[in-house]
Design a protein around this motif. Structure first.
Motif, short mmCIF file in Angstrom:
data_model
loop_
_atom_site.label_atom_id
_atom_site.label_comp_id
_atom_site.label_asym_id
_atom_site.label_seq_id
_atom_site.Cartn_x
_atom_site.Cartn_y
_atom_site.Cartn_z
N ILE A 151 0.84 -1.20 0.00
CA ILE A 151 0.00 0.00 0.00
C ILE A 151 0.88 1.25 0.00
CG2 ILE A 151 -1.67 1.32 1.35
CD1 ILE A 151 -2.78 -1.37 2.35
N SER A 152 1.92 1.23 0.88
CA SER A 152 2.83 2.38 0.92
C SER A 152 3.55 2.56 -0.41
CB SER A 152 3.87 2.17 2.04
OG SER A 152 3.24 2.07 3.30
N TYR A 153 3.93 1.42 -1.01
CA TYR A 153 4.61 1.48 -2.31
C TYR A 153 3.70 2.10 -3.36
CZ TYR A 153 6.45 -0.13 -6.77
OH TYR A 153 6.89 -0.19 -8.07
N ASN A 154 2.44 1.65 -3.36
CA ASN A 154 1.49 2.20 -4.34
C ASN A 154 1.31 3.71 -4.14
OD1 ASN A 154 1.15 -0.37 -5.39
ND2 ASN A 154 -0.64 -0.81 -4.13
N THR A 155 1.23 4.10 -2.83
CA THR A 155 1.06 5.53 -2.54
C THR A 155 2.29 6.32 -3.01
OG1 THR A 155 -0.31 4.99 -0.62
CG2 THR A 155 0.66 7.19 -0.72
N LEU A 156 3.48 5.79 -2.68
CA LEU A 156 4.71 6.47 -3.09
C LEU A 156 4.86 6.49 -4.61
CD1 LEU A 156 7.22 5.09 -0.43
CD2 LEU A 156 6.30 7.41 -0.59
N THR A 157 4.40 5.40 -5.24
CA THR A 157 4.46 5.37 -6.70
C THR A 157 3.61 6.48 -7.31
OG1 THR A 157 4.84 2.98 -6.68
CG2 THR A 157 4.06 3.96 -8.74
N LYS A 158 2.40 6.64 -6.73
CA LYS A 158 1.54 7.72 -7.22
C LYS A 158 2.19 9.08 -6.99
CE LYS A 158 -2.83 5.23 -6.60
NZ LYS A 158 -4.13 5.20 -5.88
N GLU A 159 2.75 9.23 -5.76
CA GLU A 159 3.42 10.51 -5.46
C GLU A 159 4.62 10.72 -6.37
OE1 GLU A 159 4.41 10.31 -1.36
OE2 GLU A 159 2.34 10.60 -0.66
N ARG A 160 5.37 9.66 -6.63
CA ARG A 160 6.51 9.78 -7.53
C ARG A 160 6.07 10.19 -8.92
NH1 ARG A 160 8.66 4.44 -9.84
NH2 ARG A 160 6.74 4.86 -10.98
N ASP A 161 4.99 9.52 -9.39
CA ASP A 161 4.48 9.86 -10.72
C ASP A 161 4.03 11.31 -10.78
OD1 ASP A 161 5.01 7.25 -11.43
OD2 ASP A 161 2.94 6.56 -11.17
N GLN A 162 3.36 11.73 -9.66
CA GLN A 162 2.91 13.12 -9.64
C GLN A 162 4.11 14.08 -9.62
OE1 GLN A 162 -0.28 14.18 -9.89
NE2 GLN A 162 0.58 16.24 -10.02
N LEU A 163 5.12 13.72 -8.80
CA LEU A 163 6.32 14.55 -8.76
C LEU A 163 7.05 14.55 -10.10
CD1 LEU A 163 7.73 13.61 -5.25
CD2 LEU A 163 6.74 15.81 -5.94
N GLN A 164 7.03 13.40 -10.76
CA GLN A 164 7.64 13.32 -12.07
C GLN A 164 6.95 14.26 -13.05
OE1 GLN A 164 10.33 11.41 -12.84
NE2 GLN A 164 10.37 12.23 -14.91
N MET A 165 5.60 14.24 -12.97
CA MET A 165 4.83 15.14 -13.85
C MET A 165 5.13 16.59 -13.51
SD MET A 165 1.17 13.10 -13.89
CE MET A 165 0.38 14.42 -14.79
N ASP A 166 5.19 16.88 -12.17
CA ASP A 166 5.49 18.26 -11.76
C ASP A 166 6.89 18.66 -12.21
OD1 ASP A 166 3.04 18.31 -10.58
OD2 ASP A 166 3.76 17.93 -8.55
N ARG A 167 7.84 17.72 -12.07
CA ARG A 167 9.21 18.04 -12.49
C ARG A 167 9.28 18.29 -13.99
NH1 ARG A 167 13.72 13.56 -12.95
NH2 ARG A 167 12.51 13.31 -14.86
N ASP A 168 8.59 17.43 -14.73
CA ASP A 168 8.58 17.62 -16.18
C ASP A 168 7.97 18.95 -16.55
OD1 ASP A 168 9.73 15.13 -16.39
OD2 ASP A 168 7.85 14.08 -16.85
N ASP A 169 6.88 19.30 -15.81
CA ASP A 169 6.23 20.58 -16.09
C ASP A 169 7.16 21.74 -15.75
OD1 ASP A 169 3.80 22.14 -16.76
OD2 ASP A 169 3.94 22.72 -14.65
N LEU A 170 7.83 21.64 -14.58
CA LEU A 170 8.76 22.71 -14.19
C LEU A 170 9.96 22.76 -15.13
CD1 LEU A 170 8.73 22.31 -10.31
CD2 LEU A 170 7.72 24.16 -11.64
#
Length: 313
Positions: A151-170
């Motif tokens: 569950i923690s992995y799935n949550t972190l994966t979502k956060e990572r994906d979101q951060l990846q998207m934010d990083r790409d956007d930035l």
């Protein structure tokens, strides 16, 4: 045997009867004989009858003896056969008994060994059963931890994906800004652009220049930003003033000062009550002579200083 005896008795009676009949006929026909002769004939007849009886008895006895002897021989032979058979069976049973006794003696040590091995295996089985139960408990615990980690992995994966998207956007925005940034601006990790002037002006003129550039005098929000500005090594205006109300320091965006830890020693002093200094309502970052992090100084807003503009992306 009884039939045979009866038959002989009947034959003996018939012979006696025949002799009597003959004697009677002799008496009738020879009545003229003398009484002495008659008695002789009678005696002879009686003797003859006794002899016949004895003959018949002898025959019967001989027949019985031979018959009994034959039966005894047959019975003896049968008994001998039975005896021989029983003797052979006894010998076979004796041999089997000895063989079984030997096998029993040989099997007894093996039985004892197998009994010990069985006890050892039972002990091993009990130990393995306990270990299995402990492993089952550990497995259940690890399964729960794995599920929680999943569950923690799935949550972190979502956060990572979101951060990846934010990083790409930035990154995309940064690339665009880098391409359009005017010469003389420098970039900082917090996505703010900074401009250091090459000439000196009053605080008000310096701010007007920043506004023309689509920015404003720098607002310092962290130790990292303070240390970054120290690298300019200039006496430059920043966007902090108490020109509206003495002692109430505010940034150019109207927010009050909340981090007064960057003042230089004994600052702000508002000119040290020296009329020659005038009112000191504006703040400079004196990194030219004050190298420590605490390098803020209140200064007269009319003095000419370099200035630092900040453009927040």
């Amino acid at each position: 045997m009884a039939d045979y005896v009866n038959k002989q008795v009947i034959e003996l009676k018939e012979v006696n009867q025949e002799n009597q009949n003959r004697a009677t006929r002799s008496v009738k026909t020879e009545t003229h004989l003398s009484d002495g002769r008659l008695r002789l004939y009678r005696l002879a007849a009686v003797c003859l009858g006794v002899l016949c009886v004895l003959q018949v008895t002898l025959n019967i006895s001989l027949r019985l003896a031979f018959y009994n002897r034959g039966n005894e021989t047959v019975e003896r032979d049968q008994l001998q056969t039975s005896y021989n058979t029983l003797t052979e069976e006894r010998d076979q049973l004796q041999t089997s008994y000895k063989t079984l006794t030997e096998e029993r003696d040989q099997l007894k040590p093996i039985y004892n060994i197998l009994t010990k091995e069985r006890d050892q295996l039972q002990t091993s089985y009990n130990t393995l059963t306990k270990e299995r139960d402990q492993l089952q408990i550990s497995y259940n615990t690890l399964t729960k931890e794995r599920d929680q980690l999943q569950i923690s992995y799935n949550t972190l994966t979502k956060e990572r994906d979101q951060l990846q998207m934010d990083r790409d956007d930035l990154t995309s925005k940064f690339s665009n800004l880098k391409q359009t940034c005017p010469e003389g601006w420098q970039i900082k990790l917090e996505s703010s652009w900074y401009f250091l002037s090459t000439e000196t002006k009053s605080w008000k003129e310096s701010r007007q220049d920043c506004l023309k550039r689509g920015a404003d005098l720098v607002i310092i929000n962290s130790d990292l930003e303070q240390e970054f500005l120290l690298s300019f090594n200039k006496r430059a205006w920043i966007g902090l003033t108490d020109s509206v109300t003495e002692g109430a320091w505010k940034w150019v965006d109207g927010t009050p000062l909340t981090i007064p830890s960057y003042w230089y020693s004994q600052q702000p002093d508002n000119g040290g009550d020296n009329p020659a200094n005038g009112e000191e309502d504006c703040v400079e970052l004196n990194t030219e002579t004050w190298l420590p992090v605490k390098a803020w100084n209140d200064q007269s807003c009319l003095d000419n200083r370099y200035w630092i503009c900040e453009k927040v992306v």
